[in-house]
Every structure is written in structure tokens, then in C-alpha cells.
Write a protein that holds these residues in place. Structure first.
Motif, short mmCIF file in Angstrom:
data_model
loop_
_atom_site.label_atom_id
_atom_site.label_comp_id
_atom_site.label_asym_id
_atom_site.label_seq_id
_atom_site.Cartn_x
_atom_site.Cartn_y
_atom_site.Cartn_z
N ILE A 30 0.20 -0.57 1.69
CA ILE A 30 0.09 -1.47 2.84
C ILE A 30 0.80 -2.79 2.53
CG2 ILE A 30 -1.53 -2.88 4.19
CD1 ILE A 30 -1.49 0.01 5.08
N LEU A 31 0.59 -3.32 1.32
CA LEU A 31 1.23 -4.59 0.96
C LEU A 31 2.75 -4.46 0.89
CD1 LEU A 31 -1.24 -5.87 -1.79
CD2 LEU A 31 -1.08 -6.62 0.59
N VAL A 32 3.24 -3.38 0.31
CA VAL A 32 4.69 -3.17 0.21
C VAL A 32 5.30 -3.03 1.61
CG1 VAL A 32 6.46 -1.53 -0.52
CG2 VAL A 32 4.68 -2.21 -2.11
N ASP A 33 4.67 -2.24 2.46
CA ASP A 33 5.19 -2.03 3.81
C ASP A 33 5.15 -3.32 4.62
OD1 ASP A 33 6.16 -0.27 5.96
OD2 ASP A 33 4.22 -0.76 6.88
N SER A 34 4.08 -4.10 4.49
CA SER A 34 3.97 -5.35 5.23
C SER A 34 5.01 -6.36 4.76
CB SER A 34 2.57 -5.94 5.06
OG SER A 34 1.60 -5.06 5.59
#
Length: 117
Positions: A30-34
Motif C-alpha cells: 500500500i505504501l509503495v503504490d501510494s
């Protein structure tokens, strides 16, 4: 009977460890995609670095919790002559569920600045 208790405890511990690993990978993804999506939003022609930070924080808050979006920064980097916008996110990597002690996880996302093309 004792064998069942010992094997059952081991199976439960392995299952809990597997669930924790899945949760940690979910938070990381989630952090990488965001961060990547925020970089793309900030790299659009006419957009600002603040737009990248706002978009990244919005996506993290939507998927996880506001405590994961406290440290979001942007910077411009040059890779092989191309100027990129990089969004960096530093957040807690959960060790015991979403609560409990946590270690830091640093991820980043990059996008080519349209103004520089």
C-alpha cells in the motif's frame, strides 16, 4: 493427547506468523503504490510537490490509517539526465498486528516530470 496440544500450538504459531507476514507485506505494498501514485500526480504538467504529498497522504489514509502518512516528503532527482519527482514515505512496519511495537519502513515512488520533457 499431549501430542495434539504440542502440534496444535505449533500449527497455531505458524499460522499467526504467516498472517503477520501477510499484513506486513500488505502495508508495504500500500505504501509503495501510494508513493508511486503520488509521484505521478505531482509530476503532471502544472502540478506542485504539495499535490504529490496530498495525493500520497490521501491514499494511505484511505487504505490504512493516518498514522502511516505522517512522514511524506518529495524531492527532485536526476537519473541518466532525466529529472524525476520522488515521493518518500517513512512509516511504521507493524510487528504484532497493527498495534504494538513497530519498526520503520521507508519506501519511495518516482515519476518523470512532464514540465521537464
Amino acid at each position: 493427547m499431549v501430542d495434539f496440544v504440542l502440534v496444535g500450538t505449533l500449527v497455531i504459531l505458524l499460522f499467526a506468523a504467516l498472517l503477520q507476514l501477510a499484513l506486513a507485506l500488505h502495508v508495504r505494498n500500500i505504501l509503495v503504490d501510494s508513493a508511486a501514485e503520488g509521484a505521478r500526480a505531482g509530476a503532471l504538467a502544472g502540478a506542485s510537490d504539495a499535490a504529490a504529498v496530498d495525493r500520497t497522504r490521501y491514499l494511505i489514509d484511505l487504505a490504512l490509517s493516518p498514522r502511516y502518512s505522517r512522514d511524506v516528503t518529495t524531492r527532485r532527482v536526476e537519473v541518466e539526465g532525466t529529472v524525476l519527482l520522488q515521493v518518500d514515505v517513512v512509516a511504521a512496519l507493524p510487528l504484532f498486528g497493527l498495534a504494538g511495537p513497530a519498526r520503520e519502513l521507508a519506501v519511495s515512488g518516482r515519476a518523470v516530470l512532464e514540465d521537464e520533457l
